[in-house]
Enzyme design. Structure first.
Site, mmCIF file in Angstrom:
data_model
loop_
_atom_site.group_PDB
_atom_site.id
_atom_site.type_symbol
_atom_site.label_atom_id
_atom_site.label_comp_id
_atom_site.label_asym_id
_atom_site.label_seq_id
_atom_site.Cartn_x
_atom_site.Cartn_y
_atom_site.Cartn_z
ATOM 1 C CB VAL A 63 -1.352 0.246 1.392
ATOM 2 C CG1 VAL A 63 -1.727 -1.305 1.223
ATOM 3 C CG2 VAL A 63 0.107 -0.093 2.853
ATOM 4 C CB SER A 141 -5.705 3.254 15.800
ATOM 5 O OG SER A 141 -5.218 2.444 17.191
ATOM 6 C CE1 TYR A 159 -1.803 1.724 14.350
ATOM 7 C CE2 TYR A 159 -2.364 2.054 16.766
ATOM 8 C CZ TYR A 159 -2.564 1.391 15.239
ATOM 9 O OH TYR A 159 -3.528 1.294 14.739
ATOM 10 C CE LYS A 163 -4.405 2.853 11.831
ATOM 11 N NZ LYS A 163 -4.616 1.642 10.929
HETATM 12 P P1 NAP Z 1 -2.399 -7.761 11.748
HETATM 13 O O1 NAP Z 1 -2.877 -8.490 12.195
HETATM 14 O O2 NAP Z 1 -1.063 -7.160 11.745
HETATM 15 O O3 NAP Z 1 -3.140 -7.792 9.902
HETATM 16 C C1 NAP Z 1 -2.827 -6.460 8.715
HETATM 17 C C2 NAP Z 1 -2.248 -7.306 7.367
HETATM 18 O O4 NAP Z 1 -2.024 -5.744 6.596
HETATM 19 C C3 NAP Z 1 -1.536 -8.142 6.866
HETATM 20 O O5 NAP Z 1 -1.894 -8.653 6.301
HETATM 21 C C4 NAP Z 1 -0.307 -7.417 7.162
HETATM 22 O O6 NAP Z 1 0.739 -8.335 5.804
HETATM 23 C C5 NAP Z 1 -0.612 -5.939 5.824
HETATM 24 N N1 NAP Z 1 0.458 -5.220 6.076
HETATM 25 C C6 NAP Z 1 1.307 -5.041 6.512
HETATM 26 N N2 NAP Z 1 1.928 -3.966 5.596
HETATM 27 C C7 NAP Z 1 1.213 -3.404 3.966
HETATM 28 C C8 NAP Z 1 1.427 -3.395 3.336
HETATM 29 N N3 NAP Z 1 2.581 -2.419 3.247
HETATM 30 N N4 NAP Z 1 1.132 -3.351 1.814
HETATM 31 C C9 NAP Z 1 -0.067 -4.307 2.065
HETATM 32 N N5 NAP Z 1 -0.168 -4.885 3.389
HETATM 33 C C10 NAP Z 1 0.609 -4.966 4.796
HETATM 34 O O7 NAP Z 1 -2.762 -6.579 11.824
HETATM 35 P P2 NAP Z 1 -5.054 -5.748 12.404
HETATM 36 O O8 NAP Z 1 -4.248 -5.821 13.495
HETATM 37 O O9 NAP Z 1 -5.828 -7.080 11.826
HETATM 38 O O10 NAP Z 1 -4.795 -4.252 11.881
HETATM 39 C C11 NAP Z 1 -5.367 -4.239 11.105
HETATM 40 C C12 NAP Z 1 -5.613 -2.812 10.965
HETATM 41 O O11 NAP Z 1 -6.352 -2.475 12.002
HETATM 42 C C13 NAP Z 1 -4.348 -1.767 10.988
HETATM 43 O O12 NAP Z 1 -4.367 -0.456 10.320
HETATM 44 C C14 NAP Z 1 -4.395 -1.884 12.782
HETATM 45 O O13 NAP Z 1 -3.397 -0.105 13.128
HETATM 46 C C15 NAP Z 1 -6.137 -1.176 13.082
HETATM 47 N N6 NAP Z 1 -6.396 -1.877 14.950
HETATM 48 C C16 NAP Z 1 -5.402 -2.911 14.956
HETATM 49 C C17 NAP Z 1 -6.242 -3.108 16.258
HETATM 50 C C18 NAP Z 1 -5.790 -4.113 17.242
HETATM 51 O O14 NAP Z 1 -5.958 -4.279 18.299
HETATM 52 N N7 NAP Z 1 -5.510 -5.374 16.315
HETATM 53 C C19 NAP Z 1 -5.934 -1.354 17.293
HETATM 54 C C20 NAP Z 1 -6.747 -0.089 16.387
HETATM 55 C C21 NAP Z 1 -6.546 -0.260 14.941
HETATM 56 P P3 NAP Z 1 2.179 -8.732 6.399
HETATM 57 O O15 NAP Z 1 1.238 -10.227 7.088
HETATM 58 O O16 NAP Z 1 3.266 -9.989 5.607
HETATM 59 O O17 NAP Z 1 2.695 -7.988 8.033
#
Ligand code: NAP
Length: 262
Positions: A63, A141, A159, A163
């Protein structure tokens, strides 16, 4: 089916919240573009969607790279001739103490979380403007994007800045794109149980046992007494992507079990 004949691009769709959103939108009839970094995880999610009897294609794209995003958007358009929904979910949150943080580490987090949201939004605007409508859902977030809340996660200032930027971008883009009937909204998840949050805890030096205990203790601090699950966010993505939210734009929905109320 709320999204019949709609085409949805989901970034970060290989795992976690992105995967859950891809499956949820597919269950509602959308044709899904599963986009992420690794072909293997992409292929896995495409297969899961096809097993539901729905349509999906996988496109690998970073991205943060404009040329990759443009190529991916072209490919999606060639496949189905339209893009109705974009969910900007790809994100990274590697912890780094501020005193040690290098400019490259700062840039990387801003590039993926914030610039990636801009690049994908720009790439889907031509078809959405031509179609006279669309819905863009950005993942912010509770870190950074919710003022007055008590969390300021240590070692994540890059981060939080990214956000906060996603929220500002969401509001400004919503204002500008309303004339085209394109809605832009954001979601601020609280703590959601994903591979990413597990990696974050490990990055902060926690063992498996510490993670399990920490999660239990954390759940007690949430008014609804549990960690969030990817499906909690996926359901909100579905709401914002569908016509159920047709009069909502430029808004932030906090999905945190009540954490920010405290
Ligand atoms: P995750 O489990 O780490 O999944 C994120 C996905 O994005 C992974 O498949 C990752 O690929 C992919 N990714 C990373 N860098 C990328 C890039 N440059 N281009 C394309 N894809 C990329 O994260 P998640 O916890 O589901 O979080 C998803 C979103 O929600 C994020 O934006 C995060 O900041 C937000 N968020 C999450 C939480 C939480 O508690 N989980 C809370 C607030 C906000 P890889 O596997 O290769 O890394």
């Amino acid at each position: 089916m709320r999204l019949k004949d709609k085409v949805a691009v989901i970034t970060g769709a290989g795992r976690g919240i992105g995967r859950a959103a891809a499956l949820e939108l597919a269950r509602e009839g959308a044709k899904i573009v599963v986009s992420d970094l690794f072909q293997e995880t992409i292929d896995g999610v495409v297969a899961e969607i096809k097993a539901l009897g729905q349509q999906a294609i996988g496109i690998r794209a970073d991205v943060s790279q404009g040329s990759e995003v443009e190529r991916a958007a072209d490919q999606a358009l060639k496949q189905w001739g339209r893009v109705d929904i974009l969910a900007n979910i790809a994100g990274i949150y590697p912890p780094v103490p501020l005193v040690e943080m290098k400019a490259e580490q700062w840039d990387k987090v801003l590039d993926v979380n914030l610039k990636g949201t801009f690049l994908w939004t720009k790439a889907v605007l031509p078809p959405m403007i031509a179609q006279k409508g669309g819905s863009i859902v950005n993942i912010a977030s509770i870190d950074g994007a919710v003022l007055g809340q008590p969390t300021g996660s240590p070692e994540l200032p890059h981060y939080a800045a990214a956000k906060a930027g996603v929220l500002g971008f969401t509001r400004a883009a919503a204002m500008e794109l309303a004339q085209h009937q394109i809605r832009v909204n954001a979601i601020a998840p609280g703590s959601i149980e994903t591979e990413g949050t597990k990696a974050l805890a490990e990055g902060l030096g926690a063992s498996e046992e510490m993670i399990a205990e920490g999660m239990k203790a954390f759940a007690e601090t949430v008014p609804l007494k549990r960690f969030g699950q990817p499906i909690d966010i996926a359901k909100t993505v579905l709401f914002l992507a569908s016509d159920d939210s047709s009069y909502i734009t430029g808004q932030l929905i906090i999905v945190d079990g009540g954490f920010c109320l405290q």
